[in-house]
Design an enzyme around this catalytic site. Structure first.
Site, PDB file in Angstrom:
ATOM      1  N   ASP A  44       0.846  -1.203   0.000  1.00 49.92           N
ATOM      2  CA  ASP A  44       0.000   0.000   0.000  1.00 49.92           C
ATOM      3  C   ASP A  44       0.884   1.257   0.000  1.00 49.92           C
ATOM      4  O   ASP A  44       0.374   2.376  -0.038  1.00 49.92           O
ATOM      5  CB  ASP A  44      -1.021  -0.005   1.143  1.00 49.92           C
ATOM      6  CG  ASP A  44      -0.388  -0.049   2.522  1.00 49.92           C
ATOM      7  OD1 ASP A  44       0.838  -0.182   2.620  1.00 49.92           O
ATOM      8  OD2 ASP A  44      -1.148   0.053   3.511  1.00 49.92           O
ATOM      9  N   SER A  45       2.228   1.052  -0.004  1.00 54.40           N
ATOM     10  CA  SER A  45       3.142   2.164  -0.274  1.00 54.40           C
ATOM     11  C   SER A  45       2.856   2.759  -1.641  1.00 54.40           C
ATOM     12  O   SER A  45       3.389   3.817  -1.973  1.00 54.40           O
ATOM     13  CB  SER A  45       4.601   1.688  -0.190  1.00 54.40           C
ATOM     14  OG  SER A  45       4.802   0.562  -1.016  1.00 54.40           O
ATOM     15  N   ASP A  83      -1.149  -6.084  -0.312  1.00 58.31           N
ATOM     16  CA  ASP A  83      -1.460  -5.459   0.979  1.00 58.31           C
ATOM     17  C   ASP A  83      -2.956  -5.227   1.147  1.00 58.31           C
ATOM     18  O   ASP A  83      -3.635  -4.777   0.206  1.00 58.31           O
ATOM     19  CB  ASP A  83      -0.769  -4.085   1.065  1.00 58.31           C
ATOM     20  CG  ASP A  83       0.478  -4.125   1.939  1.00 58.31           C
ATOM     21  OD1 ASP A  83       0.663  -5.118   2.679  1.00 58.31           O
ATOM     22  OD2 ASP A  83       1.260  -3.159   1.865  1.00 58.31           O
ATOM     23  N   LYS A 113      -1.241  -9.331   2.785  1.00 54.50           N
ATOM     24  CA  LYS A 113      -0.472  -8.895   3.963  1.00 54.50           C
ATOM     25  C   LYS A 113      -1.309  -7.896   4.743  1.00 54.50           C
ATOM     26  O   LYS A 113      -1.999  -7.060   4.135  1.00 54.50           O
ATOM     27  CB  LYS A 113       0.856  -8.266   3.541  1.00 54.50           C
ATOM     28  CG  LYS A 113       1.664  -7.682   4.712  1.00 54.50           C
ATOM     29  CD  LYS A 113       3.119  -7.407   4.369  1.00 54.50           C
ATOM     30  CE  LYS A 113       3.366  -6.097   3.694  1.00 54.50           C
ATOM     31  NZ  LYS A 113       2.887  -4.921   4.429  1.00 54.50           N
ATOM     32  N   GLU A 115      -1.292  -5.481   8.657  1.00 54.59           N
ATOM     33  CA  GLU A 115      -0.444  -4.935   9.716  1.00 54.59           C
ATOM     34  C   GLU A 115      -1.040  -5.214  11.092  1.00 54.59           C
ATOM     35  O   GLU A 115      -2.257  -5.109  11.266  1.00 54.59           O
ATOM     36  CB  GLU A 115      -0.298  -3.413   9.519  1.00 54.59           C
ATOM     37  CG  GLU A 115       0.389  -3.060   8.201  1.00 54.59           C
ATOM     38  CD  GLU A 115       0.550  -1.564   7.988  1.00 54.59           C
ATOM     39  OE1 GLU A 115       0.227  -0.777   8.916  1.00 54.59           O
ATOM     40  OE2 GLU A 115       0.993  -1.182   6.899  1.00 54.59           O
ATOM     41  N   GLU A 182       9.486  -4.283  10.100  1.00 60.33           N
ATOM     42  CA  GLU A 182       9.892  -2.994   9.526  1.00 60.33           C
ATOM     43  C   GLU A 182      10.487  -2.077  10.596  1.00 60.33           C
ATOM     44  O   GLU A 182       9.863  -1.839  11.648  1.00 60.33           O
ATOM     45  CB  GLU A 182       8.684  -2.313   8.851  1.00 60.33           C
ATOM     46  CG  GLU A 182       9.057  -0.969   8.235  1.00 60.33           C
ATOM     47  CD  GLU A 182       8.037  -0.401   7.266  1.00 60.33           C
ATOM     48  OE1 GLU A 182       7.032  -1.085   6.954  1.00 60.33           O
ATOM     49  OE2 GLU A 182       8.250   0.736   6.818  1.00 60.33           O
TER      50      GLU A 182
HETATM   51  O1  KIV Z   1       3.558  -1.090   1.566  1.00 58.17           O
HETATM   52  C1  KIV Z   1       4.730  -1.510   1.527  1.00 58.17           C
HETATM   53  O2  KIV Z   1       5.502  -1.271   0.582  1.00 58.17           O
HETATM   54  C2  KIV Z   1       5.190  -2.317   2.646  1.00 58.17           C
HETATM   55  C3  KIV Z   1       6.651  -2.509   2.774  1.00 58.17           C
HETATM   56  C4  KIV Z   1       7.243  -1.280   3.335  1.00 58.17           C
HETATM   57  C5  KIV Z   1       6.978  -3.709   3.563  1.00 58.17           C
HETATM   58  O3  KIV Z   1       4.418  -2.734   3.436  1.00 58.17           O
END
Ligand code: KIV
Length: 283
Positions: A44-45, A83, A113, A115, A182
């Site tokens: 989600d970056s 994510d 993924k 969090e 992280e």
């Molecule tokens: O969103 C992302 O790119 C991430 C990485 C920083 C692990 O979760």
């Protein structure tokens, strides 16, 4: 051969390091895949890197599905992990399972993924029971940026470090197939890696993890808004792109691009007839 969560576990068991990078589009995924990267994270970056937000909070399920599906089409061998965006899993277990399902069905990911630690274990358990592999994410969890008060390294003191260990054991117990760590001290990441049966994937967590992940735009020096301490520029693609854009701009303005070799031809007899036609229009 397509990498799966089983490959991840086999790599840890054999002591082989796992390489992972983010990607958000088909072409980048294809390049990473052909370079032999084991797993691609549709992070989600993308909120920061692709959409220009200051954080990941505004990223939607639709964003993740759209970019996830593009990456999945480009990744032949790499495991694609997508994510779960902010508020797609926090409010209820039902939301979590339904949204994880959408990322698999519409985004065509091989895993999702999310969090968090003990507090999201019911979600991890339920998603896993729906046959969807889950990667957990501990330490600096960017969706909690408003609680942390900034992008800061985490778990440097004893109590937060103990809590992170408890969280890591809890997400493993809940069924996670791997854990992202992280921005945590390298020594802590090493302890967690030794304690866990499942692989740890570090980002700013030192060399003791089972694998590493980076945001591809960071490691290619394409993203200049901020550069975290842990990022190494493996190539200066940002400069190469800027150089290419400058050269294009110059040639377009000078009229030296396009030349004959970039141009489609038309037969003389067709052109002559066309000229005669244009002449009739102008009469
Ligand atoms: O969103 C992302 O790119 C991430 C990485 C920083 C692990 O979760």
């Amino acid at each position: 051969m397509k990498n799966t969560v089983v490959t991840f576990q086999q790599m840890k068991d054999r002591g082989e390091r796992i390489s992972m990078l983010t990607a958000y589009d088909y072409s980048t995924a294809k390049l990473e895949d052909s370079a032999g990267i084991n797993a691609i994270l549709v992070g989600d970056s993308l909120g920061n890197v692709m959409l220009g937000y200051p954080d990941t909070i505004s990223v939607t399920m639709e964003d993740m599905i759209h970019h996830g599906a593009a990456v999945s089409r480009g990744a032949q061998n790499a495991l694609v992990v997508i994510d779960m965006p902010f508020m797609s899993y926090q409010a209820s277990v039902y939301d979590a399972v339904m949204n994880a399902g959408r990322l698999m069905k519409e985004g065509r990911g091989g895993a999702v993924k999310l969090e968090g630690g003990e507090e999201v274990c019911p979600q991890i358990k339920a998603i896993t029971q729906a046959s969807i592999p889950v990667m957990a994410h501990l330490g600096l969890t960017p969706q909690s940026i408003n609680v942390f008060g900034g992008f800061k390294s985490q778990a440097k003191e004893l109590e937060p470090a103990k809590k992170l260990i408890r969280d890591a054991l809890a997400v493993q117990e809940a069924g996670a197939f791997a854990v992202t760590l992280e921005c945590v001290p390298a020594k802590l990441a090493e302890v967690v890696t030794k304690l866990l049966r499942i692989p740890t994937i570090g980002i700013g967590a030192g060399a003791g993890c089972d694998g590493q992940v980076l945001v591809y735009a960071d490691m290619l020096a394409m993203f200049s808004d901020f550069r975290p301490k842990f990022v190494k520029a493996f190539a200066n693609v940002g400069e190469v792109m800027k150089e290419g854009f400058r050269a294009y701009d110059e040639e377009v303005k000078a009229g030296t691009y396009p030349t004959e070799e970039h141009t489609y031809a038309m037969k003389d007899e067709v052109y002559e007839e066309l000229e005669a036609y244009v002449y009739t229009l102008m009469k």
